[in-house]
Structure formats: structure tokens, C-alpha cells
Design a protein around this motif. Structure first.
Motif, PDB file in Angstrom:
ATOM      1  N   GLU A   1      42.273 -28.983  24.026  1.00  0.00           N
ATOM      2  CA  GLU A   1      40.970 -28.508  23.126  1.00  0.00           C
ATOM      3  C   GLU A   1      39.790 -28.353  24.379  1.00  0.00           C
ATOM      4  N   ILE A   2      39.865 -29.211  25.077  1.00  0.00           N
ATOM      5  CA  ILE A   2      38.752 -28.944  26.385  1.00  0.00           C
ATOM      6  C   ILE A   2      39.158 -27.880  27.320  1.00  0.00           C
ATOM      7  N   GLU A   3      40.548 -27.832  27.418  1.00  0.00           N
ATOM      8  CA  GLU A   3      41.060 -26.871  28.380  1.00  0.00           C
ATOM      9  C   GLU A   3      40.812 -25.324  27.922  1.00  0.00           C
ATOM     10  N   ARG A   4      40.799 -25.275  26.540  1.00  0.00           N
ATOM     11  CA  ARG A   4      40.623 -23.948  26.056  1.00  0.00           C
ATOM     12  C   ARG A   4      39.067 -23.642  26.166  1.00  0.00           C
TER      13      ARG A   4
ATOM     14  N   SER B   1      30.954 -27.099  32.485  1.00  0.00           N
ATOM     15  CA  SER B   1      31.006 -28.512  31.845  1.00  0.00           C
ATOM     16  C   SER B   1      32.519 -28.843  31.595  1.00  0.00           C
ATOM     17  N   ALA B   2      32.967 -28.196  30.802  1.00  0.00           N
ATOM     18  CA  ALA B   2      34.448 -28.720  30.440  1.00  0.00           C
ATOM     19  C   ALA B   2      35.382 -28.851  31.435  1.00  0.00           C
ATOM     20  N   HIS B   3      35.204 -27.872  32.705  1.00  0.00           N
ATOM     21  CA  HIS B   3      36.006 -28.069  33.715  1.00  0.00           C
ATOM     22  C   HIS B   3      35.645 -29.271  34.542  1.00  0.00           C
ATOM     23  N   ARG B   4      34.529 -29.786  34.707  1.00  0.00           N
ATOM     24  CA  ARG B   4      34.035 -30.956  35.293  1.00  0.00           C
ATOM     25  C   ARG B   4      34.444 -32.018  34.451  1.00  0.00           C
ATOM     26  N   ALA B   5      34.411 -32.106  33.193  1.00  0.00           N
ATOM     27  CA  ALA B   5      34.857 -33.082  32.586  1.00  0.00           C
ATOM     28  C   ALA B   5      36.566 -33.536  32.633  1.00  0.00           C
ATOM     29  N   LEU B   6      37.212 -32.179  32.833  1.00  0.00           N
ATOM     30  CA  LEU B   6      38.703 -32.571  33.012  1.00  0.00           C
ATOM     31  C   LEU B   6      38.809 -33.066  34.346  1.00  0.00           C
ATOM     32  N   ILE B   7      38.150 -32.903  35.364  1.00  0.00           N
ATOM     33  CA  ILE B   7      38.430 -33.402  36.616  1.00  0.00           C
ATOM     34  C   ILE B   7      38.161 -35.040  36.442  1.00  0.00           C
ATOM     35  N   GLN B   8      36.738 -35.084  35.719  1.00  0.00           N
ATOM     36  CA  GLN B   8      36.337 -36.614  35.821  1.00  0.00           C
ATOM     37  C   GLN B   8      37.395 -37.296  34.926  1.00  0.00           C
TER      38      GLN B   8
ATOM     39  N   HIS C   1      41.713 -27.804  41.210  1.00  0.00           N
ATOM     40  CA  HIS C   1      42.474 -27.125  39.982  1.00  0.00           C
ATOM     41  C   HIS C   1      41.397 -25.521  39.994  1.00  0.00           C
ATOM     42  N   ASN C   2      42.108 -24.615  40.129  1.00  0.00           N
ATOM     43  CA  ASN C   2      41.645 -23.175  40.012  1.00  0.00           C
ATOM     44  C   ASN C   2      41.669 -22.645  38.468  1.00  0.00           C
TER      45      ASN C   2
ATOM     46  N   ASP D   1      29.733 -27.763  44.651  1.00  0.00           N
ATOM     47  CA  ASP D   1      29.916 -28.057  43.191  1.00  0.00           C
ATOM     48  C   ASP D   1      31.044 -26.994  42.731  1.00  0.00           C
ATOM     49  N   LEU D   2      32.508 -27.582  42.632  1.00  0.00           N
ATOM     50  CA  LEU D   2      33.338 -26.695  42.363  1.00  0.00           C
ATOM     51  C   LEU D   2      33.278 -25.884  41.017  1.00  0.00           C
ATOM     52  N   PRO D   3      32.944 -26.971  39.800  1.00  0.00           N
ATOM     53  CA  PRO D   3      32.896 -26.253  38.490  1.00  0.00           C
ATOM     54  C   PRO D   3      31.950 -25.340  38.313  1.00  0.00           C
ATOM     55  N   GLU D   4      30.801 -25.375  39.077  1.00  0.00           N
ATOM     56  CA  GLU D   4      29.630 -24.592  39.169  1.00  0.00           C
ATOM     57  C   GLU D   4      30.222 -23.257  39.948  1.00  0.00           C
TER      58      GLU D   4
END
Length: 608
Positions: free
Chosen positions: A165-168, A191-198, A206-207, A596-599
Motif C-alpha cells: 500500500e505504501i509502495e503504491r 514521504s512514502a519513499h522515505r518511510a519505506l527506507i525507515q 532503492h531507485n 536527500d534521496l527521497p526528495e
């Protein structure tokens, strides 16, 4: 909503907002005492009588042992009152028994209703409701446990479906995530990208960008037809050279000299990929190869490249363009043939060392004349930094691409083929996608970095059109892309039209060509964006892995309170605040401030 609004007696037990209360005083309004001793003045309609009392204090409502289950079984499916149910279950109607019964009614499982009309539910309904409540309680507990694990960055193996769900959201396939909201994160892809890393679900490097852009993520797997028997001109006696970057896996062009004629051989992809075939439809849907630092996702199955890539077999089928270039650099005497060629593969670096040898010296002389003509006709000279970004075993390698004469030689030969094909198709009314580009906003042809940066920013995107229009950046009045059919759909479409013309079979009509290009261009936009963002991502990974990196940036534009810098060794553009007095083309020494990779952002600081 309360149904009894008669003034209750003093010291009676009443219900106020689903909680027990004692009537402490009567008047225009009623004073009630709540648990804990607090008092409140309310209207009669705000309370409901449960027992007339006397009730001295709320603390007297102690838990009781009774036979409520037996009472339910006895009364199942009927209607009763609070008093009758209390007397049946507790053998007495007291404030404590009334409150105990009402708590069961408020629970809403076996009993529902009001003090004067309590419905005793059937066993079937009670069992179904109980199962639903237990399932909901289990789901709530699982939800809380999931959030606790994710907040602690300790996901369980079976949490993957929930993290989807977060990945989508992270890849732009959804605009919200209940889990992300519960964890206190913003509802954005970054933000979802950052959360999945955290959480630990995605590795830090991850790209997500190809998937977020909607680019294809897996190679095409379709059966490949056999190469049809066709009459081909045998050019195997000519030395042919496929010149490309070291390690290139899809060689689709090669060069030969035949006296004064230059042959540009191109992989004959149209021989296998026919219009409206499954292969052609899939290639159209993909638009182009996706070139990522971590690998290539091909527009066509690998078996097509293995069979048709020039130099991958001892003898290769090709669609070959013969051109002559006169002393003024103009193209004449264009021929197109289906051919057999014998190709030797060489790298740019190798050819760079052999430019004084035959046939490379002659090839260079031809392409030099052609290039001089293009520049005389207004082609733009851009020499902006470029790099190769590769990821091998998780390590990022960034290698500057020097401006090699051998690379320019090949590029100009491909442009010659594109101009020759465009002129021939225009003369014979063969519908193809012509490439055009309006002139840039800036006419400054200075060779410094800031001027070239400004000129590039002034260019409009190349357009594919059905009538030949000038391509200002190349300095050509006629141009089409025809030399990369293994990796770009528009080139394949040109080849299919040329083959049909050579065979004398019906051509695709203009509307059909336009529809195909429109579909492929939409996919190509996703591919190009995925490539651009992926290159940016891995450059930032490199800087994050090398926090002590220092290098030079060249000021190429000045904005209000900020400067735009190009970092040549990374081919990376950045903006930062600088002191007064900074000038265009000034070189500044830089260090990494934050990545900042997610951003997809990086900040630098000026050193010294």
C-alpha cells in the motif's frame, strides 16, 4: 435519543451521556452527581431514568453476579423491560442490578433497546454479531501490532502485502496510504519513499523512479520469427565497423567505405518485426529502450538483438544507406538496399587512436565536411559536460565522457543517414515521422559554458511531424531518425515504411503513422523521464556514499540571490546562495552539504 422526559425523583439513577448519574437536586433544571463526585446541571430531556432509587452515591453501583445468560436464553426472541430483566437475572430490581442490566443493553450484543423496551436477540444474530466483533477485535489488534512493528523498523516477513500500500503511493500508483497516515507521514510519493527506507522495506539506495514514471520494468518475452528469405545485396567484401562505447550490448549501426561512397549499415529490424505483429505492438507500447545505470530494459526481446545486432553474428542482415558527400558537405546519390554485411566491432577509444589510418582518416574527412556544412547552416555547437553512470554490485561509477573525434565522426555519419532518408521519403511521398526543432531563443554562439547552458535552455523539444521541417539544432532542413531501430520505435517505423517501399507493397497511411508515433511518444516520455531521474538518483547515491567529496562547479546562470552551477565531473546542475560579486563562468570549489534521496535533492557549500 432518550424517550423518558418525566422529571425523575431525587436520588434516582439516571443515564447521562451513556454514563450513570444520581439526581442530587430538583428545580428548573436538575443537578446530577457523576462518578468521582462531580456535579452538573442538566435539562430533563438530557437524562433517562434507569431506577427510581434511592441511590446514595455512584460508588454503590458495584458489579453483581447474576444470571444474565440464563435470562437471555429464556427470553430469546422476545421483548422485555429493564425492570423485568433485572428481576429475572438478579432476583431484585435495585440501582446496582438496573445498572448491570443496562450495561449489557449498551453493549448491544444479546440485548438492545430502551429501558422500557428491550429486544432480546436470537442466538443466530448473537453468534453472528459475536463472530464479527471478535474478527474486528483481532483485526484491530493486528493493525496496532503492524503499526508498532513499522514504527520500530522491525517489519515481519508477512507484512509485505501491507507495505505494498505504501509502495503504491511511493511509485505514484495511489495518492493515499492509511498506514502512512497512521504513522504520521505526509501523503506524498517522497514521504512514502522515505518511510519505506525507515521501515527497512526498501534499501537506502532503492531507485523508484522508472516505476514511478510508468516506464517498462522487465524485458519483453515474445517468440521471434525466422528471418525470411529475401534478395540482399552482398557487401561482405567491404570492411564494416560498428563503433560504440566499450561494453555496448545492442550495436545497430556500422560504417563502410566503397570508393567515394559512405555506407551506413543499420540492423534490419523490420525484417523480423512486421507492422501489426505482436512484436511491433509491444515495441510501440514501450517506445524505446530504457537505459538505466543499473541495467537496460529492452524495447524488443533480446533474441532480436542477438540475431540482428551488427557484428554479433559472422554475417548480419542490414538495411544499408549509401551516400556521397561532395566537397561542400552536401549529400547526393542516395541509395537504399537490403544487404549482407560482415562487421567488426570497435570502441570509440580504439578508433580515436587510429584516426590517422585508413579507412578512418577518410571517414573523418567526409564527416568533417558534412559537419562544417551543418554549422554553416546554423547548427548549434554545444560542448556541455556529459558522464556515464553505471551501478555494479551496488557501487556507483561515474565516468566523464570526453569529447572524442571518433564519437563525433559516428554521430555525423548517423545524421547523414537521417538526412538522406528524410530527403528520399519526401521526394517519394513515403509517410514517415520527420524530426524537427524550432530555433532556440538565444542566438549567442559563444563557446563558454554559461553561453552553451543558456543556449540549451533556449531550445524547444524535438517534434515528430508528417512533413519535413527544419531541425534548427542540427542545421538540417530534412531529418528523420533511422539508425536505431533496435532501441527506438520511431526508427523502426521508418524502416518498415522503407521496406514496404522497396518491396512495392502498400505503405502505412499518414494517419496510421501519426497514430503510431503518438502512442510511442507517450511511452518514450516515460522512458526518458525515468532515465533522467534515475541518473540523478544514482549521482546523489554516489555523493551520499562519498560525503567528503569535493569538486568544482562553474557558474552558468545568475538568479536572484542564487547561482546555477554545473559540476563537470558529475554533469550535475545545482543552485546555491553565493556571495556578491560572483560572475558567469567563475569556478567555485564545492563540498557536499546534504543529500536527500527521497526528495532527489542535494545541497553544496562553497569551500574557501
Amino acid at each position: 435519543m432518550p424517550t423518558h422526559q418525566v422529571t425523575p425523583p431525587l436520588d434516582s439513577l439516571v443515564l447521562y451521556k451513556n454514563k450513570p448519574a444520581r439526581v442530587a437536586a430538583l428545580g428548573d433544571k436538575i443537578d446530577i452527581e457523576l462518578a468521582g463526585g462531580q456535579t452538573k446541571r442538566v435539562r430533563p430531556k438530557d437524562i433517562e431514568l434507569l431506577h427510581p432509587g434511592p441511590l446514595r452515591q455512584i460508588a454503590d453501583l458495584v458489579p453483581l453476579d447474576g444470571e444474565l445468560t440464563a435470562a437471555w436464553e429464556l427470553l430469546e426472541g422476545t421483548e422485555t423491560t429493564l425492570r423485568e430483566l433485572a428481576e429475572l437475572a438478579f432476583d431484585a430490581y435495585t440501582p446496582a442490578s438496573a445498572w448491570a442490566v443496562w450495561q449489557q443493553v449498551a453493549e448491544g450484543l444479546a440485548f438492545v433497546g430502551t429501558p422500557s423496551a428491550i429486544q432480546v436477540r436470537s442466538r443466530e444474530i448473537v453468534e453472528r454479531e459475536r463472530a464479527e466483533r471478535e474478527a474486528k477485535a483481532a483485526a484491530d489488534q493486528a493493525w496496532r501490532a503492524l503499526l508498532e512493528r513499522l514504527a520500530a523498523a522491525r517489519p515481519a516477513p508477512d507484512d509485505a502485502p501491507h507495505l505494498g500500500e505504501i509502495e503504491r503511493l511511493a511509485v505514484g500508483q495511489s495518492d493515499q496510504s492509511r498506514i502512512l497516515a497512521a504513522l504520521g507521514h505526509a501523503q506524498t510519493p517522497e514521504s512514502a519513499h522515505r518511510a519505506l527506507i525507515q521501515i527497512g522495506h526498501w534499501p537506502e539506495h532503492h531507485n523508484p523512479h522508472p516505476r514511478r514514471c510508468g516506464a517498462p520494468l522487465v524485458d519483453l518475452d515474445l517468440p521471434i520469427p525466422d528471418l525470411a528469405t529475401e534478395t540482399r545485396l552482398d557487401l561482405t567484401h567491404l570492411s564494416a565497423y560498428a563503433i560504440d562505447d566499450e561494453g555496448n550490448q545492442d550495436p545497430d549501426d556500422a560504417l563502410s567505405l566503397d570508393g567515394e561512397r559512405l555506407w551506413i549499415h543499420v540492423a534490419d529490424v523490420g525484417a523480423l518485426v512486421r507492422p501489426e505483429s505482436d512484436l511491433e505492438c509491444e515495441a510501440r507500447a514501450r517506445g524505446a529502450n530504457l537505459y538505466l545505470p543499473e541495467g537496460v530494459i529492452n524495447m524488443l526481446p533480446g533474441a532480436v538483438t542477438a540475431q540482428l545486432g551488427l557484428g554479433l553474428q559472422e554475417i548480419s542482415p542490414a538495411l544499408s544507406f549509401a551516400v556521397c558527400c561532395d566537397s561542400e558537405g552536401a549529400i547526393r546519390d542516395v541509395e537504399i538496399h537490403r544487404t549482407w554485411v560482415r562487421v567488426t566491432r570497435l570502441s570509440y577509444d580504439t578508433v580515436e587512436q587510429r584516426l590517422h589510418e585508413a579507412p578512418f582518416a577518410t571517414l573523418r574527412a567526409i564527416t568533417d565536411r558534412y559537419r562544417a556544412r551543418r554549422f554553416a547552416l546554423g547548427a548549434s555547437r554545444l560542448d556541455l559536460p556529459d558522464v556515464s553512470v553505471r551501478v555494479t554490485a551496488g557501487q556507483v561509477c561515474i565516468r566523464p565522457l570526453p569529447r572524442l573525434v571518433s564519437r563525433e565522426l559516428v554521430a555525423d555519419a548517423m545524421l547523414m543517414a537521417g538526412e538522406a532518408v528524410a530527403r528520399l521519403c519526401s521526394e517519394h511521398a513515403i509517410p514517415i515521422p520527420f524530426a524537427s526543432q524550432p530555433p532556440p531563443d538565444s542566438s549567442d554562439d559563444s563557446a563558454d559554458l554559461a553561453s552553451m547552458y543558456a543556449r540549451r535552455r533556449g531550445f524547444k523539444p524535438t517534434r515528430l511531424v508528417l512533413e519535413p521541417e527544419r531541425h534548427a539544432g542540427l542545421g538540417l532542413d530534412y531529418y528523420t531518425r533511422a539508425t536505431s531501430p533496435l532501441r527506438r520505435y520511431s526508427d523502426l517505423l521508418v524502416h518498415q515504411q522503407l521496406r514496404a517501399w522497396l518491396d512495392g507493397t502498400p505503405l502505412l497511411e499518414r494517419t496510421q503513422v501519426l497514430e503510431r508515433i503518438g502512442e510511442a511518444e507517450q511511452s518514450s516520455i516515460a522512458v526518458r523521464r525515468g532515465e533522467r531521474l534515475s541518473n540523478q538518483h544514482w549521482k546523489l547515491v554516489y555523493l551520499k556514499d562519498n560525503p567528503n567529496w569535493t569538486g568544482e562547479g562553474v557558474v552558468v546562470a545568475l538568479e536572484e540571490r542564487r547561482a546555477v552551477l554545473l559540476i563537470p565531473e558529475l554533469a550535475l546542475e545545482t543552485r546555491l546562495r553565493v556571495r556578491d560579486g560572483v560572475t558567469l563562468n567563475q569556478t567555485l570549489k564545492l563540498g557536499v552539504n546534504d543529500v536527500d534521496l527521497p526528495e532527489l535533492s542535494v545541497s553544496f557549500r562553497v569551500l574557501g
